[in-house]
Design an enzyme around this catalytic site. Structure first.
Site, mmCIF file in Angstrom:
data_model
loop_
_atom_site.group_PDB
_atom_site.id
_atom_site.type_symbol
_atom_site.label_atom_id
_atom_site.label_comp_id
_atom_site.label_asym_id
_atom_site.label_seq_id
_atom_site.Cartn_x
_atom_site.Cartn_y
_atom_site.Cartn_z
ATOM 1 C CE1 TYR A 171 38.886 11.658 62.518
ATOM 2 C CE2 TYR A 171 40.891 11.467 61.221
ATOM 3 C CZ TYR A 171 39.740 12.161 61.556
ATOM 4 O OH TYR A 171 39.448 13.361 60.947
ATOM 5 C CD GLU A 411 45.796 48.454 42.969
ATOM 6 O OE1 GLU A 411 44.857 47.643 42.846
ATOM 7 O OE2 GLU A 411 45.930 49.214 43.948
#
Ligand code: SF4
Length: 643
Positions: A171, A411
């Protein structure tokens, strides 16, 4: 329980109650005018409650031309003081200290974001933001030095405990410090001393304005990892200069936008990867040093203090994943700490995603939505049946059980994770297993019943007599039927490969260069296969965050994967593939195995039949419409909060 991490420490005159720091990370949760929003207060208060010693409010613009993201907080005017004051009060209720990071993006922004041409020390295009900035005049530079000090003063007036000068990540301040971006010939460019003049004058000016009793931290990227960029050696001298200029602590990071893979390193980069740099800076200064960079276990944090690499530790992304981490460690609940898997999808990925534009987290969908999403006890206990223990189903199961519901999960496989678990096989992706195991652990701990190896039928579900059903049956590979010859024996799916159902021959051609195709190419190339990766579009891996993609692409090149973009497969024959490459017909030969990674389609066979027999069905994740895991998890969480 990690006593070193719970020792108070002084930064200047401020006593931080422990060594746990939340560093400044863009959330995009501020109001568009730069004032502090209720969402941002909720985000920070959640972390203050979680036991963090020092919270650092994200990139706060000292000038309206310095914004890097649209909804970034500002302190360039007195109108911002009230919001920061509310934020400070909310955080201080929980004994945390709060700092504000003073920021100006310089060239690392766009004219769309700031409504004007970005400014910088020199008119050098940012390779990422792709715009040539306007060179700042000397007068403007001195005005900005004042802006930092005035912003610091406003923070102090608002009751904030400290400020951090953002001199890292490429920056504006870093642009002045680095010969990579500073080509000035006046007193702000050229020699190291001149390049340091901007941050040094900012620190001195802040000190003049706020007095001696207000702590100032300086953050820098010790190693920018770009040509002509700052190196650790130069950064050691920079830290010394900033110490003499009056700062109270140094926060050591790494990288600039061009080397984002070192700012938010993916799991390819080891945990604690910046700590050696912090250790070097620590040798050159008497100030406390804050370390950062995939700090994700208390053992590593403790070790960094023992080795004298850092005095405090910033747990950036880990603080998003688990805002309660310090409290959990203090109470011995180490097993309940949610792991950050360095996927970059919700944090950095969502910030810059035009469809999202606010922070979230794959593992913690509550991140950034703290005000709106809260776990409350269910008004009445219900029996909820979930089909599918992928990430969305697991998350829903855990939340429902935590809210007091009775939850059963069916599952078909022998373990949880669904397709996400398969994503853990490619190189650098093993951390995925940590979060699957964590979700599973938390679901079990809250009393969820799992029936693995059970392909649930409609009758099985009806027999459970559920009050609500969640169908989280995921997706299945898309078979592109328009490709002639697709049903031959040597044509397999990426899923078959990753599940270990099929071991391909040595030469493989992959159709589809998205996330699954690219990672399967990576997986096979690492195992020594000769891989050709074909993608219709002009680029591969467009659905992967840049920082993650960087190391993937690097490995694909290192392992000589033949990447063919603009390549549409027309026909698969026994010994060759006919393709259109950028509109021209080509024959690609020599591949014994063809792998399909062309996308996913929903797998929701149960839905239509069930809808005639039971009420309250929720279809989530890929079963509803193929989407990213992060979206499926958030959906699972939201559904679970509303049953
Ligand atoms: Fe970590 Fe991924 Fe969450 Fe970002 S989205 S904080 S990288 S788990």
């Amino acid at each position: 329980n990690f006593p070193k991490l719970f020792q108070p420490i002084k930064l200047g005159t401020m006593e931080v109650p422990n060594r746990f720091v939340v560093p400044a990370m863009g959330t995009n949760l501020a109001n568009p005018d730069g004032t502090i929003s209720e969402d941002l207060i909720a985000y920070w208060e959640t972390r203050a409650k979680g036991g963090w010693g020092l919270l650092t409010v994200e990139v706060t613009a000292v000038d309206s031309l310095g914004k890097a993201i649209p909804n970034q907080p500002g302190l360039w005017d007195d109108q911002f003081i009230e919001g920061f004051s509310n934020l400070a009060k909310a955080v201080k209720k929980h004994d945390a200290k709060i700092a504000v990071q003073l920021h100006h993006a310089g060239r690392q922004t766009t004219s769309t974001t700031i409504g004007d041409q970005p400014v910088a020390p020199s008119p050098l295009k940012c390779p990422i933001c792709n715009e040539i900035p306007r060179e700042l005049s000397r007068e403007e530079i001195y005005a900005l030095i004042d802006s930092y000090a005035t912003a610091a003063y406003r923070a102090k007036m608002a009751g904030i405990d400290a400020v951090e000068i953002h001199g890292a990540h490429g920056y504006l301040i870093a642009q002045f410090m680095s010969p990579h971006s500073n080509k000035r010939v006046d007193e702000f460019g050229g020699t190291f001393e001149n390049r340091m003049r901007f941050p040094k004058e900012i620190a001195k000016n802040i000190r003049r304005k706020v007095g001696s009793g207000f702590p100032v931290i300086f953050r820098l990227s010790a190693d920018e990892r770009v040509a002509d960029g700052l190196t650790v050696q130069e950064s050691r001298a920079a830290a010394k200069i900033m110490e003499q200029a009056g700062v109270d602590a140094i926060h050591v990071s790494k990288g600039v936008y061009e080397t984002m893979q070192y700012i938010v390193a993916p799991s390819d980069v080891g945990p604690g990867y910046i700590l050696p740099d912090a250790g070097e800076i620590k040798k050159s200064t008497n100030l406390p040093v804050i370390g950062v960079g995939r700090i994700n276990t208390p053992y590593m944090a403790d070790d960094a203090i023992t080795r004298n690499q850092a005095d405090l530790l910033s747990w950036g992304r880990q603080s998003l994943t688990d805002p309660e981490l310090p409290n959990k460690l203090a109470s011995g609940k180490t097993d309940e700490v949610a792991p950050c898997i360095a996927c970059n999808q919700g944090c950095i990925g969502y910030i810059f995603d035009p469809d999202k534009l606010q922070i979230s987290c794959l593992v913690n969908p509550f991140c950034g939505s703290e005000r709106e999403m809260e776990i409350n006890n269910a008004p009445e206990q219900k029996h909820v049946v979930i089909i599918g223990a992928g990430p969305g189903g697991l998350k829903a199961a855990w939340i429902l059980a935590e809210r007091g519901h009775q939850v059963t999960v069916f599952e078909s496989r022998s373990k949880p994770g669904g397709q996400m678990e398969l994503g853990a096989f490619p190189p650098g992706r093993q951390e995925i297993t940590k979060f699957i195991n964590y979700y599973w652990h938390m679901a079990l701990k809250n009393g969820v019943t799992f029936r693995f190896n059970t392909e649930a039928t409609v009758q099985d579900i009806v027999d459970e007599n559920p009050d609500s059903i969640i169908l989280a049956t995921g997706g299945k590979p898309l078979i592109p039927e328009n490709i002639s010859g697709i049903n031959q024996e040597h044509v397999v799916t990426a899923l078959d490969i990753l599940m270990g159902k099929i071991t391909p021959e040595s030469r493989v051609l992959i159709i589809g260069g998205g996330l699954i195709g690219s990672e399967t190419a990576d997986f096979l190339a690492m195992k020594g296969h000769k891989v050709t990766l074909c993608e219709q579009e002009a680029e591969i891996a467009t659905d992967i965050h840049e920082a993650v993609k960087y190391f993937l692409i690097q490995r694909l090149h290192e392992n000589q994967v033949d990447i063919k973009t603009g390549t549409k497969i027309i026909e698969i024959q026994k010994d060759k593939v006919i393709a259109s490459i950028n509109g021209e017909r080509h024959e690609l030969s020599g591949h014994e195995t063809i792998v399909l990674a062309a996308g996913t389609v929903s797998n929701n066979q149960l839905g239509p039949e069930l809808s005639n027999k039971v009420n309250n069905i929720h279809v989530i994740g890929d079963a509803s419409d193929p989407r990213k895991a992060i979206d499926a998890i958030e959906e699972g969480a939201r559904v679970a909060l509303n049953i």
